[in-house]
Design a protein around this motif. Sequence first.
Motif, mmCIF file in Angstrom:
data_model
loop_
_atom_site.group_PDB
_atom_site.id
_atom_site.type_symbol
_atom_site.label_atom_id
_atom_site.label_comp_id
_atom_site.label_asym_id
_atom_site.label_seq_id
_atom_site.Cartn_x
_atom_site.Cartn_y
_atom_site.Cartn_z
ATOM 1 N N SER A 114 0.281 2.265 8.768
ATOM 2 C CA SER A 114 -0.092 0.923 8.329
ATOM 3 C C SER A 114 -1.488 0.594 8.834
ATOM 4 C CB SER A 114 0.915 -0.099 8.844
ATOM 5 O OG SER A 114 0.902 -0.131 10.256
ATOM 6 N N SER A 115 -2.175 -0.232 8.058
ATOM 7 C CA SER A 115 -3.545 -0.608 8.415
ATOM 8 C C SER A 115 -3.606 -1.947 9.116
ATOM 9 C CB SER A 115 -4.406 -0.651 7.145
ATOM 10 O OG SER A 115 -3.853 -1.561 6.219
ATOM 11 N N GLY A 116 -2.467 -2.450 9.513
ATOM 12 C CA GLY A 116 -2.417 -3.742 10.181
ATOM 13 C C GLY A 116 -1.878 -4.798 9.241
ATOM 14 N N GLY A 117 -1.256 -5.814 9.815
ATOM 15 C CA GLY A 117 -0.709 -6.883 8.999
ATOM 16 C C GLY A 117 0.489 -6.468 8.165
ATOM 17 N N GLY A 118 1.145 -5.357 8.526
ATOM 18 C CA GLY A 118 2.314 -4.896 7.799
ATOM 19 C C GLY A 118 2.009 -4.252 6.468
ATOM 20 N N VAL A 119 0.735 -3.916 6.235
ATOM 21 C CA VAL A 119 0.350 -3.292 4.978
ATOM 22 C C VAL A 119 0.347 -1.777 5.150
ATOM 23 C CG1 VAL A 119 -1.451 -3.066 3.246
ATOM 24 C CG2 VAL A 119 -1.033 -5.274 4.330
ATOM 25 N N CYS A 120 1.096 -1.079 4.295
ATOM 26 C CA CYS A 120 1.173 0.375 4.386
ATOM 27 C C CYS A 120 -0.082 1.001 3.793
ATOM 28 C CB CYS A 120 2.402 0.873 3.645
ATOM 29 S SG CYS A 120 2.680 2.635 3.863
ATOM 30 N N SER A 121 -0.637 1.928 4.544
ATOM 31 C CA SER A 121 -1.851 2.601 4.072
ATOM 32 C C SER A 121 -1.605 4.047 3.676
ATOM 33 C CB SER A 121 -2.924 2.548 5.171
ATOM 34 O OG SER A 121 -2.471 3.232 6.336
ATOM 35 N N SER A 122 -0.409 4.580 4.000
ATOM 36 C CA SER A 122 -0.129 5.975 3.685
ATOM 37 C C SER A 122 1.374 6.178 3.512
ATOM 38 C CB SER A 122 -0.650 6.896 4.795
ATOM 39 O OG SER A 122 -0.334 8.243 4.521
ATOM 40 N N TYR A 123 1.727 6.990 2.523
ATOM 41 C CA TYR A 123 3.123 7.294 2.250
ATOM 42 C C TYR A 123 3.349 8.800 2.297
ATOM 43 C CZ TYR A 123 3.739 2.546 0.340
ATOM 44 O OH TYR A 123 3.803 1.198 0.171
ATOM 45 N N ASP A 124 4.583 9.174 2.668
ATOM 46 C CA ASP A 124 5.024 10.547 2.417
ATOM 47 C C ASP A 124 5.961 10.471 1.229
ATOM 48 O OD1 ASP A 124 5.578 13.288 2.610
ATOM 49 O OD2 ASP A 124 7.323 12.926 3.889
ATOM 50 N N THR A 125 5.591 11.101 0.134
ATOM 51 C CA THR A 125 6.381 11.096 -1.094
ATOM 52 C C THR A 125 6.696 12.538 -1.473
ATOM 53 O OG1 THR A 125 5.264 9.096 -1.852
ATOM 54 C CG2 THR A 125 6.477 10.373 -3.505
ATOM 55 N N TRP A 168 16.877 15.925 -3.740
ATOM 56 C CA TRP A 168 16.365 14.950 -2.780
ATOM 57 C C TRP A 168 15.105 14.281 -3.323
ATOM 58 C CZ3 TRP A 168 19.434 14.517 1.544
ATOM 59 C CH2 TRP A 168 20.281 15.600 1.842
ATOM 60 N N GLU A 169 14.977 12.980 -3.039
ATOM 61 C CA GLU A 169 13.764 12.233 -3.377
ATOM 62 C C GLU A 169 13.466 11.273 -2.225
ATOM 63 O OE1 GLU A 169 13.767 11.121 -7.903
ATOM 64 O OE2 GLU A 169 15.779 10.783 -7.072
ATOM 65 N N TRP A 170 12.202 11.205 -1.829
ATOM 66 C CA TRP A 170 11.857 10.292 -0.742
ATOM 67 C C TRP A 170 10.455 9.721 -0.907
ATOM 68 C CZ3 TRP A 170 12.361 15.583 -0.146
ATOM 69 C CH2 TRP A 170 11.212 16.292 0.210
ATOM 70 N N ARG A 171 10.293 8.533 -0.388
ATOM 71 C CA ARG A 171 8.994 7.863 -0.307
ATOM 72 C C ARG A 171 9.108 6.821 0.793
ATOM 73 N NH1 ARG A 171 4.282 6.167 -3.109
ATOM 74 N NH2 ARG A 171 3.865 3.919 -2.956
ATOM 75 N N TYR A 172 8.319 6.993 1.838
ATOM 76 C CA TYR A 172 8.359 6.043 2.944
ATOM 77 C C TYR A 172 6.970 5.936 3.551
ATOM 78 C CZ TYR A 172 8.844 10.451 5.476
ATOM 79 O OH TYR A 172 8.661 11.731 5.935
ATOM 80 N N CYS A 173 6.768 4.845 4.250
ATOM 81 C CA CYS A 173 5.464 4.548 4.845
ATOM 82 C C CYS A 173 5.261 5.371 6.115
ATOM 83 C CB CYS A 173 5.389 3.062 5.158
ATOM 84 S SG CYS A 173 3.786 2.543 5.835
ATOM 85 N N THR A 174 4.119 6.009 6.208
ATOM 86 C CA THR A 174 3.813 6.798 7.403
ATOM 87 C C THR A 174 2.692 6.207 8.238
ATOM 88 O OG1 THR A 174 2.302 8.193 6.128
ATOM 89 C CG2 THR A 174 4.589 8.942 6.351
#
Length: 326
Positions: free
Chosen positions: A169-180, A161-167
Amino acid sequence: MSGLARVVGLFLLCAGTGQAAAACSTGNAKSADFGAVGSVALGAAAQTTSTRDAGIECSGQVLQPWEAQDTYFRVTFSSANAGLLGPTGDLLSYQLYASADRNNGAALIPAVPLDLVGQGVIDALGLLQSASGKAMPLYLAAAGGSNVAAGNYEDTATLAWEWRYCTASSGGGVCSSYDTGSGVTTVPVNLVVQNDCSIAAPDLDFGTAALPSAFAVVNGSISVTCTKGSAYSVGLGDGQNLAAARRNMRSAQGELLAYDLFQGVSGIRWGSVDTERRSSAGADVNPGPGAGVGRQVFNYNAKVYADQAPVPVGRYVDTVLVDIAF
């Protein structure tokens, strides 16, 4: 001072609207068990099963997790035996699927990463939308049309298994944190093939005669297809009207007409016990163990006993059970 407090409070509230904590982890998977299947059923149609937990679980809720760049959720499958391996070395092929409808787009092909996002599997399962945690199921199908020996068939499916997704956002659709993350799980897969046979036993008709002694001998045959490699014997029951160690046909009025079935031209009664049975090695056509395909044929002679008294005119019938013992 109070104005500053209000500004700070408003800023924290806005920052919090994009937060969605989530986490995935791998652990022990649940086995996938097809159960016991007769060889005839396995030869006729695919068999299906599933595991409710393939060893990966995610908890928390993610808001629009796939809109950020460089996000993925994929799995790569490998098989320890390149199929389900049986006790005689036979291989039974099977397929893993990420969706319950077992569509080809969600099939796991060995050594080929499957994009669970692109196939809509993650969203359909709600894997990243469960506050309490949700496990990933898998669905399996064992190939129909298979001709294999009886026994326990096993494999170990390894899933990378491999994963990386946004957990967050800081606003404006910008991701500030990922779970990888990544991990490997193993799913034990097993299926038990049971000995079985298909039987063809055409009706037997003595025709018409005025006296028991006038009925001609009738030749017939019973053909069977039994599990590959199986040694077996074929027995014939005593019918529904056994009397004085003879099979009997019965009329609607209850009159009996004695007859019997004999092993080929040997004159040995074909019955259901001991030496009256016929072994697969003694088949008249294709003797030996079952092959799983084709037919093994057992011939018989049917005779109406000539030494009995005449019986009233009528239609006489009986039913004889054909049984296979392994």
